[in-house]
Design a protein around this motif. Sequence first.
Motif, PDB file in Angstrom:
ATOM      1  N   THR A   2       0.826  -1.196   0.000  1.00  0.00           N
ATOM      2  CA  THR A   2       0.000   0.000   0.000  1.00  0.00           C
ATOM      3  C   THR A   2       0.871   1.260   0.000  1.00  0.00           C
ATOM      4  N   ALA A   3       0.238   2.399  -0.310  1.00  0.00           N
ATOM      5  CA  ALA A   3       0.967   3.666  -0.317  1.00  0.00           C
ATOM      6  C   ALA A   3       1.497   3.990   1.070  1.00  0.00           C
ATOM      7  N   SER A   4       0.707   3.678   2.102  1.00  0.00           N
ATOM      8  CA  SER A   4       1.135   3.927   3.476  1.00  0.00           C
ATOM      9  C   SER A   4       2.365   3.102   3.837  1.00  0.00           C
ATOM     10  N   ARG A   5       2.381   1.856   3.394  1.00  0.00           N
ATOM     11  CA  ARG A   5       3.513   0.978   3.691  1.00  0.00           C
ATOM     12  C   ARG A   5       4.763   1.435   2.938  1.00  0.00           C
ATOM     13  N   LYS A   6       4.587   1.900   1.717  1.00  0.00           N
ATOM     14  CA  LYS A   6       5.725   2.414   0.956  1.00  0.00           C
ATOM     15  C   LYS A   6       6.320   3.634   1.656  1.00  0.00           C
ATOM     16  N   THR A   7       5.441   4.490   2.161  1.00  0.00           N
ATOM     17  CA  THR A   7       5.904   5.688   2.864  1.00  0.00           C
ATOM     18  C   THR A   7       6.681   5.324   4.113  1.00  0.00           C
ATOM     19  N   SER A   8       6.126   4.420   4.914  1.00  0.00           N
ATOM     20  CA  SER A   8       6.792   4.036   6.159  1.00  0.00           C
ATOM     21  C   SER A   8       8.114   3.329   5.884  1.00  0.00           C
ATOM     22  N   LEU A   9       8.140   2.488   4.854  1.00  0.00           N
ATOM     23  CA  LEU A   9       9.375   1.774   4.510  1.00  0.00           C
ATOM     24  C   LEU A   9      10.455   2.746   4.062  1.00  0.00           C
ATOM     25  N   THR A  10      10.089   3.685   3.209  1.00  0.00           N
ATOM     26  CA  THR A  10      11.057   4.668   2.726  1.00  0.00           C
ATOM     27  C   THR A  10      11.580   5.525   3.874  1.00  0.00           C
ATOM     28  N   ARG A 151      -0.720   8.117  17.025  1.00  0.00           N
ATOM     29  CA  ARG A 151      -0.644   6.683  17.338  1.00  0.00           C
ATOM     30  C   ARG A 151      -0.255   5.845  16.121  1.00  0.00           C
ATOM     31  N   LEU A 152       0.524   6.437  15.214  1.00  0.00           N
ATOM     32  CA  LEU A 152       0.975   5.696  14.036  1.00  0.00           C
ATOM     33  C   LEU A 152       2.043   4.667  14.382  1.00  0.00           C
ATOM     34  N   VAL A 153       2.687   4.863  15.508  1.00  0.00           N
ATOM     35  CA  VAL A 153       3.685   3.904  16.008  1.00  0.00           C
ATOM     36  C   VAL A 153       3.395   3.680  17.489  1.00  0.00           C
ATOM     37  N   PRO A 154       3.936   2.626  18.095  1.00  0.00           N
ATOM     38  CA  PRO A 154       3.731   2.429  19.535  1.00  0.00           C
ATOM     39  C   PRO A 154       4.160   3.652  20.329  1.00  0.00           C
ATOM     40  N   ARG A 155       3.378   4.044  21.294  1.00  0.00           N
ATOM     41  CA  ARG A 155       3.610   5.310  21.996  1.00  0.00           C
ATOM     42  C   ARG A 155       4.937   5.362  22.749  1.00  0.00           C
ATOM     43  N   ILE A 156       5.499   4.205  23.054  1.00  0.00           N
ATOM     44  CA  ILE A 156       6.776   4.198  23.753  1.00  0.00           C
ATOM     45  C   ILE A 156       7.872   4.845  22.909  1.00  0.00           C
ATOM     46  N   LEU A 157       7.764   4.724  21.577  1.00  0.00           N
ATOM     47  CA  LEU A 157       8.789   5.290  20.697  1.00  0.00           C
ATOM     48  C   LEU A 157       8.809   6.820  20.762  1.00  0.00           C
ATOM     49  N   PRO A 158       7.684   7.508  20.533  1.00  0.00           N
ATOM     50  CA  PRO A 158       7.731   8.970  20.648  1.00  0.00           C
ATOM     51  C   PRO A 158       8.028   9.462  22.057  1.00  0.00           C
ATOM     52  N   ILE A 159       7.668   8.675  23.082  1.00  0.00           N
ATOM     53  CA  ILE A 159       8.008   9.066  24.454  1.00  0.00           C
ATOM     54  C   ILE A 159       9.524   9.110  24.617  1.00  0.00           C
ATOM     55  N   GLU A 198      15.741   7.587  17.262  1.00  0.00           N
ATOM     56  CA  GLU A 198      15.815   7.627  15.804  1.00  0.00           C
ATOM     57  C   GLU A 198      16.108   6.241  15.222  1.00  0.00           C
ATOM     58  N   PHE A 199      16.989   5.500  15.883  1.00  0.00           N
ATOM     59  CA  PHE A 199      17.309   4.157  15.376  1.00  0.00           C
ATOM     60  C   PHE A 199      16.110   3.221  15.534  1.00  0.00           C
ATOM     61  N   SER A 200      15.447   3.272  16.683  1.00  0.00           N
ATOM     62  CA  SER A 200      14.281   2.417  16.917  1.00  0.00           C
ATOM     63  C   SER A 200      13.144   2.761  15.964  1.00  0.00           C
ATOM     64  N   LEU A 201      12.957   4.066  15.719  1.00  0.00           N
ATOM     65  CA  LEU A 201      11.919   4.487  14.782  1.00  0.00           C
ATOM     66  C   LEU A 201      12.230   3.981  13.383  1.00  0.00           C
ATOM     67  N   GLY A 202      13.495   4.078  12.982  1.00  0.00           N
ATOM     68  CA  GLY A 202      13.888   3.579  11.670  1.00  0.00           C
ATOM     69  C   GLY A 202      13.634   2.090  11.519  1.00  0.00           C
ATOM     70  N   ILE A 203      13.988   1.331  12.552  1.00  0.00           N
ATOM     71  CA  ILE A 203      13.763  -0.120  12.529  1.00  0.00           C
ATOM     72  C   ILE A 203      12.276  -0.424  12.454  1.00  0.00           C
ATOM     73  N   LYS A 208       7.835  -2.897  10.409  1.00  0.00           N
ATOM     74  CA  LYS A 208       6.403  -3.009  10.709  1.00  0.00           C
ATOM     75  C   LYS A 208       5.537  -2.021   9.925  1.00  0.00           C
ATOM     76  N   GLY A 209       5.989  -0.777   9.810  1.00  0.00           N
ATOM     77  CA  GLY A 209       5.170   0.243   9.160  1.00  0.00           C
ATOM     78  C   GLY A 209       4.222   0.896  10.137  1.00  0.00           C
ATOM     79  N   PHE A 210       3.402   1.803   9.626  1.00  0.00           N
ATOM     80  CA  PHE A 210       2.458   2.521  10.483  1.00  0.00           C
ATOM     81  C   PHE A 210       1.382   1.584  11.023  1.00  0.00           C
ATOM     82  N   LYS A 211       0.944   1.879  12.253  1.00  0.00           N
ATOM     83  CA  LYS A 211      -0.168   1.118  12.830  1.00  0.00           C
ATOM     84  C   LYS A 211      -1.460   1.554  12.178  1.00  0.00           C
TER      85      LYS A 211
END
Length: 212
Positions: A2-10, A151-159, A198-203, A208-211
């Motif tokens: 999907t377009a969303s998955r392409k965006t998150s992967l890139t 909430r596009l990613v698990p909240r622990i990451l932005p925290i 930044e590294f965890s977000l990249g991984i 996984k991509g956006f929730k």
Amino acid sequence: MTASRKTSLTAGILYLLTFISIPTLSLYHEIHQPAFLSSSAPSSDVVIGGILELLMALFCIGTAIVLYPVLKKQNETLALGFVAARVLEAALIFAGVAALLTVLNLRSLGAEAQVMSRGLVMLYDRLFLISQSFIPAVNGLLLGTLLYQSRLVPRILPIIGIIGAFTLTAGDVAVLFGLFDQRSPLSGLSAVPIALWEFSLGIYLTVKGFKD
């Protein structure tokens, strides 16, 4: 895909590529030495480090451009601020690299250029403090807030990113007031949370991509 998955992967791949500049910690060791101009230390290390930093700066801009269409749905003002901060970060990185490359040209002038070369290296260090330390804290606060709200990613990451923004800023202030050196272990320790973010977000975005 999907377009969303392409965006998150890139975006995830670009975030991971921003770590390409890590080798500069060792590549720039010699140019920080007072006797660099008269030494036999190779100029190639600085050139390679400069190329890595320039690539990193472009990847930084790429992360903001790729994420902007997604983030603006949450808060267009903060999303635009994130893009602007990334562009400013990259511009200052380019300026810092230009300062170091100028030092290499001064080697042909000999000892008479010693003072100027030291001044340019100090300029690079101060540009680094702003471009690769303070502005990443701003980025962490902006992007962390947007991702926490969406909430596009698990909240622990932005925290982690938001916490990292404050610890990194505290480290920068300590350096400015001379509490410890910019290249000291304590300064590096203050940057660990934002680097982890930044590294965890990249991984996460890559794997996984956006929730939903």
